[in-house]
Design an enzyme around this catalytic site. Structure first.
Site, PDB file in Angstrom:
ATOM      1  N   LYS A 149       6.002  -7.525  -9.472  1.00 14.09           N
ATOM      2  CA  LYS A 149       7.330  -6.911  -9.425  1.00 14.09           C
ATOM      3  C   LYS A 149       7.512  -6.085  -8.166  1.00 14.09           C
ATOM      4  O   LYS A 149       8.615  -5.983  -7.632  1.00 14.09           O
ATOM      5  CB  LYS A 149       7.540  -6.036 -10.662  1.00 14.09           C
ATOM      6  N   GLU A 150       6.438  -5.458  -7.686  1.00 13.66           N
ATOM      7  CA  GLU A 150       6.532  -4.587  -6.524  1.00 13.66           C
ATOM      8  C   GLU A 150       6.086  -5.255  -5.241  1.00 13.66           C
ATOM      9  O   GLU A 150       6.578  -4.919  -4.171  1.00 13.66           O
ATOM     10  CB  GLU A 150       5.697  -3.311  -6.728  1.00 13.66           C
ATOM     11  N   ALA A 151       5.127  -6.191  -5.329  1.00 10.12           N
ATOM     12  CA  ALA A 151       4.557  -6.772  -4.118  1.00 10.12           C
ATOM     13  C   ALA A 151       3.981  -8.144  -4.425  1.00 10.12           C
ATOM     14  O   ALA A 151       3.665  -8.463  -5.571  1.00 10.12           O
ATOM     15  CB  ALA A 151       3.462  -5.855  -3.560  1.00 10.12           C
ATOM     16  N   VAL A 178       0.842 -10.816  -3.028  1.00  9.22           N
ATOM     17  CA  VAL A 178      -0.412 -10.813  -2.278  1.00  9.22           C
ATOM     18  C   VAL A 178      -0.671 -12.221  -1.768  1.00  9.22           C
ATOM     19  O   VAL A 178      -0.692 -13.182  -2.539  1.00  9.22           O
ATOM     20  CB  VAL A 178      -1.593 -10.328  -3.145  1.00  9.22           C
ATOM     21  N   LYS A 228      -1.092  -7.788   1.313  1.00  9.20           N
ATOM     22  CA  LYS A 228      -0.207  -7.289   0.259  1.00  9.20           C
ATOM     23  C   LYS A 228       1.107  -6.879   0.888  1.00  9.20           C
ATOM     24  O   LYS A 228       1.142  -5.993   1.746  1.00  9.20           O
ATOM     25  CB  LYS A 228      -0.848  -6.115  -0.466  1.00  9.20           C
ATOM     26  N   GLU A 237      -9.533  -6.099   2.685  1.00  8.24           N
ATOM     27  CA  GLU A 237     -10.705  -6.932   2.460  1.00  8.24           C
ATOM     28  C   GLU A 237     -10.426  -7.884   1.298  1.00  8.24           C
ATOM     29  O   GLU A 237      -9.935  -7.462   0.241  1.00  8.24           O
ATOM     30  CB  GLU A 237     -11.897  -6.043   2.126  1.00  8.24           C
ATOM     31  N   ASP A 273      -2.322   3.498 -13.435  1.00  7.79           N
ATOM     32  CA  ASP A 273      -1.876   2.298 -14.149  1.00  7.79           C
ATOM     33  C   ASP A 273      -3.079   1.406 -14.443  1.00  7.79           C
ATOM     34  O   ASP A 273      -3.011   0.182 -14.327  1.00  7.79           O
ATOM     35  CB  ASP A 273      -0.838   1.541 -13.318  1.00  7.79           C
ATOM     36  N   ASN A 313      -6.145  -4.822 -13.179  1.00  7.81           N
ATOM     37  CA  ASN A 313      -6.323  -4.344 -11.816  1.00  7.81           C
ATOM     38  C   ASN A 313      -7.738  -3.849 -11.554  1.00  7.81           C
ATOM     39  O   ASN A 313      -7.978  -3.007 -10.702  1.00  7.81           O
ATOM     40  CB  ASN A 313      -5.273  -3.292 -11.436  1.00  7.81           C
ATOM     41  N   ASP A 348      -4.871  -2.409  -6.605  1.00  7.55           N
ATOM     42  CA  ASP A 348      -3.518  -1.979  -6.999  1.00  7.55           C
ATOM     43  C   ASP A 348      -3.435  -0.465  -7.179  1.00  7.55           C
ATOM     44  O   ASP A 348      -3.337   0.048  -8.294  1.00  7.55           O
ATOM     45  CB  ASP A 348      -3.078  -2.678  -8.283  1.00  7.55           C
TER      46      ASP A 348
END
Length: 313
Positions: free
Chosen positions: A97-99, A101, A119, A197, A242, A247, A259
């Protein structure tokens, strides 16, 4: 010159028209008012689009190292800093939703190079940063105009929020990597793109903890690594914010944390202790679901221990 002559001269002046956009030009990445970093990035993209120098090895762009913020020293020996390097897109690893990868190879022409995770935070046109208000507590920008834009979620404000998340994650990763936390090395930040990385083998990403079906002995070991990670974050006054089995990666039998844009300063954020406790409860629940006894996780005792480590008791 008389007023009548001035008006006539103005009417005869040719009108300025918008320059047409061609298909091979890069599209603007954001609507609304741009942040300064995004303005610079778009100018560089336009410059690259018109360059007459072909990018070697069929790559997608020249290395962005020269314009980026760099990761902490000492750098791993696999980090490529030469400006003659090129970046090649290898595919997408994850959408969120935010980014998103992506997988990127950086190499000097004619060499194998290294694989990185890119990202890229989404632009202001997308749905950004659900539940972000609580995480932004304790983070303040110097200019009240920018704070107002962020609070109103205007296009400019959303662009600022996207950039702030990228800055926050890069800063957290740099800080945590320096103190030995199990996080990927942050190679660089260029606007809202982080190059990190790549945790995996070849071009295959390490599995998320949620995908692993560990035997009882390995399950206990992974829990001990996870609790040690939580202690290290608490020693820095931080909570993941979160944390879940989605994650955390298991890379070569080691727990690795990813994350971190919403990393919480548990001292400055009024809800910091709540975030800390929620992290512990959420990740412990996953271990319980896989058969780890609650006497081993000892959630209430661990939360109190983390508070003490953070200096909040």
């Amino acid at each position: 010159m008389r007023k009548h002559d001035l008006e006539e001269s103005y009417e005869q002046r040719p009108r300025r028209t918008r320059r047409p956009r061609f298909d091979d030009e890069p599209e603007p990445a954001r609507g609304g008012r741009l942040t300064e970093a995004e303005r610079v990035r778009l100018a560089r993209l336009r410059e690259d689009a018109y360059t007459e120098t072909a990018i070697p090895d069929g790559a997608d762009r020249w290395s962005t190292w020269g314009e980026a913020e760099h990761g902490p020293r000492p750098r791993p020996d696999w980090v490529i800093t030469e400006l003659a390097a090129v970046d090649t897109e290898l595919g997408i690893l994850k959408t969120g939703k935010e980014a998103d990868v992506h997988l990127v190879r950086r190499n000097l022409p004619g060499t194998e190079g290294t694989v990185l995770a890119a990202k890229r935070y989404r632009s202001g046109e997308h749905r950004l940063f659900h539940r972000d208000a609580g995480y932004l507590e304790g983070r303040r920008m110097r200019r009240s105009r920018e704070m107002r834009a962020m609070e109103s979620r205007s296009s400019f404000g959303r662009n600022l929020i996207a950039e702030q998340w990228a800055v926050a994650e890069f800063g957290a990763l740099s800080r945590l990597w320096t103190v030995g936390a199990p996080v990927p090395y942050p190679v660089q930040r260029d606007g809202t793109e982080l190059l990190l990385e790549f945790l995996g083998d070849g071009e295959t990403a390490a599995p998320r903890l949620a995908q692993v079906r560990p035997e009882p002995e390995q399950l206990r070991e992974l829990w001990f690594q996870t609790s040690a990670m939580l202690e290290l974050l608490a020693s820095q006054g931080l909570a993941h914010g979160d944390l879940s089995a989605y994650n955390l990666l298991v890379h070569r039998e080691r727990i690795m944390v990813i994350d971190l844009p919403q990393v919480v300063d548990i001292v400055a954020n009024p809800g910091g202790l709540e975030f800390l406790a929620r992290d512990v409860r959420n990740i412990a629940a996953w271990f319980h679901s896989r058969g780890l006894p609650e006497r081993l996780t000892a959630v209430p005792e661990l939360i109190e221990e983390l508070k003490e480590i953070a200096g909040l008791r």
